[in-house]
Design a protein around this motif. Sequence first.
Motif, PDB file in Angstrom:
ATOM      1  N   VAL A 157       0.852  -1.194   0.000  1.00 45.34           N
ATOM      2  CA  VAL A 157       0.000   0.000   0.000  1.00 45.34           C
ATOM      3  C   VAL A 157       0.883   1.238   0.000  1.00 45.34           C
ATOM      4  O   VAL A 157       1.773   1.373   0.847  1.00 45.34           O
ATOM      5  N   THR A 158       0.653   2.123  -0.946  1.00 46.64           N
ATOM      6  CA  THR A 158       1.426   3.358  -1.044  1.00 46.64           C
ATOM      7  C   THR A 158       0.506   4.552  -0.829  1.00 46.64           C
ATOM      8  O   THR A 158      -0.603   4.595  -1.380  1.00 46.64           O
TER       9      THR A 158
ATOM     10  N   ALA B 119      -6.352  16.004  -2.668  1.00 45.97           N
ATOM     11  CA  ALA B 119      -6.254  17.369  -3.200  1.00 45.97           C
ATOM     12  C   ALA B 119      -6.224  18.371  -2.051  1.00 45.97           C
ATOM     13  O   ALA B 119      -6.787  18.113  -0.979  1.00 45.97           O
TER      14      ALA B 119
ATOM     15  N   ARG C 257      -7.357  21.294   0.303  1.00 46.11           N
ATOM     16  CA  ARG C 257      -8.712  21.747   0.645  1.00 46.11           C
ATOM     17  C   ARG C 257      -8.902  23.209   0.249  1.00 46.11           C
ATOM     18  O   ARG C 257      -7.921  23.965   0.094  1.00 46.11           O
TER      19      ARG C 257
ATOM     20  N   ALA D 160     -16.213  18.519  -5.020  1.00 44.29           N
ATOM     21  CA  ALA D 160     -17.239  17.528  -5.377  1.00 44.29           C
ATOM     22  C   ALA D 160     -17.748  16.804  -4.139  1.00 44.29           C
ATOM     23  O   ALA D 160     -17.001  16.593  -3.172  1.00 44.29           O
TER      24      ALA D 160
ATOM     25  N   LEU E  54     -19.689  13.198  -3.599  1.00 48.43           N
ATOM     26  CA  LEU E  54     -20.097  11.971  -4.290  1.00 48.43           C
ATOM     27  C   LEU E  54     -21.083  11.188  -3.434  1.00 48.43           C
ATOM     28  O   LEU E  54     -20.876  11.055  -2.221  1.00 48.43           O
TER      29      LEU E  54
ATOM     30  N   THR F 148     -10.301   8.788  -7.121  1.00 42.62           N
ATOM     31  CA  THR F 148      -9.796   9.203  -8.433  1.00 42.62           C
ATOM     32  C   THR F 148      -9.843  10.723  -8.574  1.00 42.62           C
ATOM     33  O   THR F 148      -8.890  11.354  -9.050  1.00 42.62           O
ATOM     34  N   LEU F 149     -10.964  11.323  -8.156  1.00 46.82           N
ATOM     35  CA  LEU F 149     -11.098  12.784  -8.253  1.00 46.82           C
ATOM     36  C   LEU F 149     -10.031  13.485  -7.422  1.00 46.82           C
ATOM     37  O   LEU F 149      -9.482  14.500  -7.834  1.00 46.82           O
ATOM     38  N   GLU F 150      -9.738  12.962  -6.251  1.00 43.52           N
ATOM     39  CA  GLU F 150      -8.742  13.574  -5.368  1.00 43.52           C
ATOM     40  C   GLU F 150      -7.338  13.463  -5.951  1.00 43.52           C
ATOM     41  O   GLU F 150      -6.613  14.457  -6.056  1.00 43.52           O
ATOM     42  N   THR F 151      -6.976  12.231  -6.311  1.00 44.76           N
ATOM     43  CA  THR F 151      -5.571  11.977  -6.618  1.00 44.76           C
ATOM     44  C   THR F 151      -5.211  12.275  -8.060  1.00 44.76           C
ATOM     45  O   THR F 151      -4.114  12.731  -8.351  1.00 44.76           O
ATOM     46  N   ARG F 152      -6.141  12.018  -8.992  1.00 42.90           N
ATOM     47  CA  ARG F 152      -5.788  12.166 -10.401  1.00 42.90           C
ATOM     48  C   ARG F 152      -6.243  13.509 -10.969  1.00 42.90           C
ATOM     49  O   ARG F 152      -5.655  14.028 -11.906  1.00 42.90           O
ATOM     50  N   TYR F 153      -7.313  14.074 -10.381  1.00 39.26           N
ATOM     51  CA  TYR F 153      -7.868  15.320 -10.930  1.00 39.26           C
ATOM     52  C   TYR F 153      -7.704  16.513  -9.977  1.00 39.26           C
ATOM     53  O   TYR F 153      -8.059  17.630 -10.330  1.00 39.26           O
ATOM     54  N   GLY F 154      -7.200  16.261  -8.763  1.00 41.80           N
ATOM     55  CA  GLY F 154      -6.923  17.356  -7.832  1.00 41.80           C
ATOM     56  C   GLY F 154      -8.157  18.088  -7.341  1.00 41.80           C
ATOM     57  O   GLY F 154      -8.088  19.274  -7.001  1.00 41.80           O
ATOM     58  N   VAL F 155      -9.286  17.395  -7.253  1.00 40.70           N
ATOM     59  CA  VAL F 155     -10.532  18.015  -6.813  1.00 40.70           C
ATOM     60  C   VAL F 155     -10.833  17.585  -5.377  1.00 40.70           C
ATOM     61  O   VAL F 155     -10.989  16.386  -5.122  1.00 40.70           O
ATOM     62  N   PRO F 156     -10.916  18.535  -4.439  1.00 47.01           N
ATOM     63  CA  PRO F 156     -11.301  18.134  -3.074  1.00 47.01           C
ATOM     64  C   PRO F 156     -12.700  17.536  -3.073  1.00 47.01           C
ATOM     65  O   PRO F 156     -13.621  18.113  -3.664  1.00 47.01           O
ATOM     66  N   THR F 157     -12.819  16.405  -2.426  1.00 50.73           N
ATOM     67  CA  THR F 157     -14.045  15.604  -2.551  1.00 50.73           C
ATOM     68  C   THR F 157     -14.469  15.054  -1.196  1.00 50.73           C
ATOM     69  O   THR F 157     -13.624  14.702  -0.371  1.00 50.73           O
TER      70      THR F 157
ATOM     71  N   ALA G  43     -17.064  11.948   0.106  1.00 52.41           N
ATOM     72  CA  ALA G  43     -17.906  10.819  -0.309  1.00 52.41           C
ATOM     73  C   ALA G  43     -18.958  10.570   0.765  1.00 52.41           C
ATOM     74  O   ALA G  43     -18.631  10.506   1.956  1.00 52.41           O
TER      75      ALA G  43
ATOM     76  N   ASN H 264      -6.224   1.537  -0.243  1.00 52.28           N
ATOM     77  CA  ASN H 264      -5.906   2.295  -1.451  1.00 52.28           C
ATOM     78  C   ASN H 264      -5.014   3.496  -1.142  1.00 52.28           C
ATOM     79  O   ASN H 264      -4.821   4.362  -2.006  1.00 52.28           O
ATOM     80  N   GLY H 265      -4.489   3.559   0.086  1.00 48.88           N
ATOM     81  CA  GLY H 265      -3.484   4.564   0.420  1.00 48.88           C
ATOM     82  C   GLY H 265      -4.023   5.915   0.829  1.00 48.88           C
ATOM     83  O   GLY H 265      -3.275   6.893   0.891  1.00 48.88           O
ATOM     84  N   MET H 266      -5.332   5.985   1.144  1.00 51.99           N
ATOM     85  CA  MET H 266      -5.914   7.256   1.585  1.00 51.99           C
ATOM     86  C   MET H 266      -6.780   7.047   2.823  1.00 51.99           C
ATOM     87  O   MET H 266      -8.006   7.226   2.786  1.00 51.99           O
TER      88      MET H 266
ATOM     89  N   PHE I 120     -13.813  -2.253  -5.943  1.00 53.38           N
ATOM     90  CA  PHE I 120     -13.005  -1.168  -5.385  1.00 53.38           C
ATOM     91  C   PHE I 120     -11.883  -1.652  -4.470  1.00 53.38           C
ATOM     92  O   PHE I 120     -11.086  -0.850  -4.005  1.00 53.38           O
TER      93      PHE I 120
END
Lengths: 96, 438
Positions: A16-17, A22, A24, A90, A92, B2-11, B13, B30-32, B151
Amino acid sequence: MNTLGVLSPVGFPPKVTRQHPAPRLDGLDGKTVYLVDCRFDDSDIFLGQMQAWLAEHLSGVRTVLRRISSVYLHDDPTTWEEIRSRGHAAILGVGH
Amino acid sequence: MTLETRYGVPTVAVHTDMFERVVRSVAQVNGMPGLRQVFVPQPIMGKTPAELRRYVDGRDPVTGRPVMQEVVEGLTRPFADAELGPAEFERSTPRMLEPDTEDNLHRRFLDNRWTDMLPIVLPTEARVAAMLAGTRRRPDEIVGRMRSTHFREHWAYSVETVAVNAVMAGARPEYFPVILALAATGVTARSSSSSAMAAMAVVNGPLRHEIGMNAGIGAMGPYNHANATIGRAYGLLSQNGQGGSVPGLSYMGNQGNGYAYSSLTFAENEERSPWEPFHVQHGRKPEESAVSVFSGVRATAFTLGLRARYWREHVRNLLRGLDPNGPPTLLLDPIAARQFVDRGGFAKKNALVDWLHDNALLPAGEYWDYQLVQNYIYPRATFGEQPWAAGLAAAPDALIPMFRREDIHVVVVGGETNGYWRIMGCNYQKTVSVDDWR
């Protein structure tokens, strides 16, 4: 007392890495928040209520209710790209 | 994530509270681990807008804090270092357990949820070595990878891991190539789906006789050692090889599923079938041995024979009893299979499949309103996937197919004590060679 040696039945997990979230926002006023409907059960109705709450309590926040393009099992780069380019944050929902 | 890590959008869930342990665990692996997650009561489904507004206005049942306060803070409060977790961590799997008494080891396997709650055979080195003699493959060879849900992360397992679970299930070394082939599919028999899925495995080819599998009387029940222990081994390997199947954490099947004890493993009755064997339909030669796996086994419909006057109506009624998201696989006793030939003129399995497709119909309005259609098929239809997209244009009263043709299957099994037959609602996944694992 007799003892036995036995083998473990368990598989091998991956390493796990750490993933970095993002940064805040310093506030939501004047920002665009996407409410992303994962299309599971009645998520759209729930997010509609959340959108109404934001309109009533944080009127400086612009909201967009967006359904993902397909089922939640599939990646949706088109929607994610729209959120990155036109939004600031966002929400979700709803995971079950 | 995905939104957090790949698109840089604070999210943030939002989940229902029943899934707290699951989603926190998924975030961690998944490391978060500090992923911002907010919880509302279960269920969402079927609640009125006013009831759901009360969820929004209310408190997170996990933390006791106002839901919307958590949402806003989740988007604006910076992460503390402690929330980010370690840079990386590895989880190791020791090959051997600490030696202990037989009773204590049995207790340990139960406490760790490594069993199906029935007694197991302890996997000593000697027993595992004997199982490994059932294949020419190296013990350290990686057979495949599995995960309990989309997931989660894939876990890997070796030939030796599969052998350990085969020993636990009480299987014999001569069954081992079938168990390895099932493991090689990568299709879990322990899905974490809240719909309580089981798997089904159909064995074809000469190996059925070599290892004494049953395709006749009681083939799907607890009456044959090979059928019973191969299926059990597949289930144990799935739950242990993928890193667990623990209720509330990595298994969420709301009612559970009794088929999961055996993963419904049996041989097709090729000799008494009027049609070509299932594995031949899927690209294998008759002289090859192969196993076919189905997932999502939940619904069962059954009846006796085919009546001369109303058999078509009776079959349509059975098909309509299935959920449209669980397509039909017919399990026909040879008597029933021959009745389909005699009454319907289905000289080939494909002709029967065509008829089933053309006769499993629902008014479009009813079809699209099924909850699982809304969850899994409607989104794909709106995304343009055929044949579903075409069905979106149908008038509410227009009859449309319940299932895609390619999702309908027929297998012949049974001992001709009568012409009972059944339909399993399930999803065919793949057919793999057993001979490759000898």
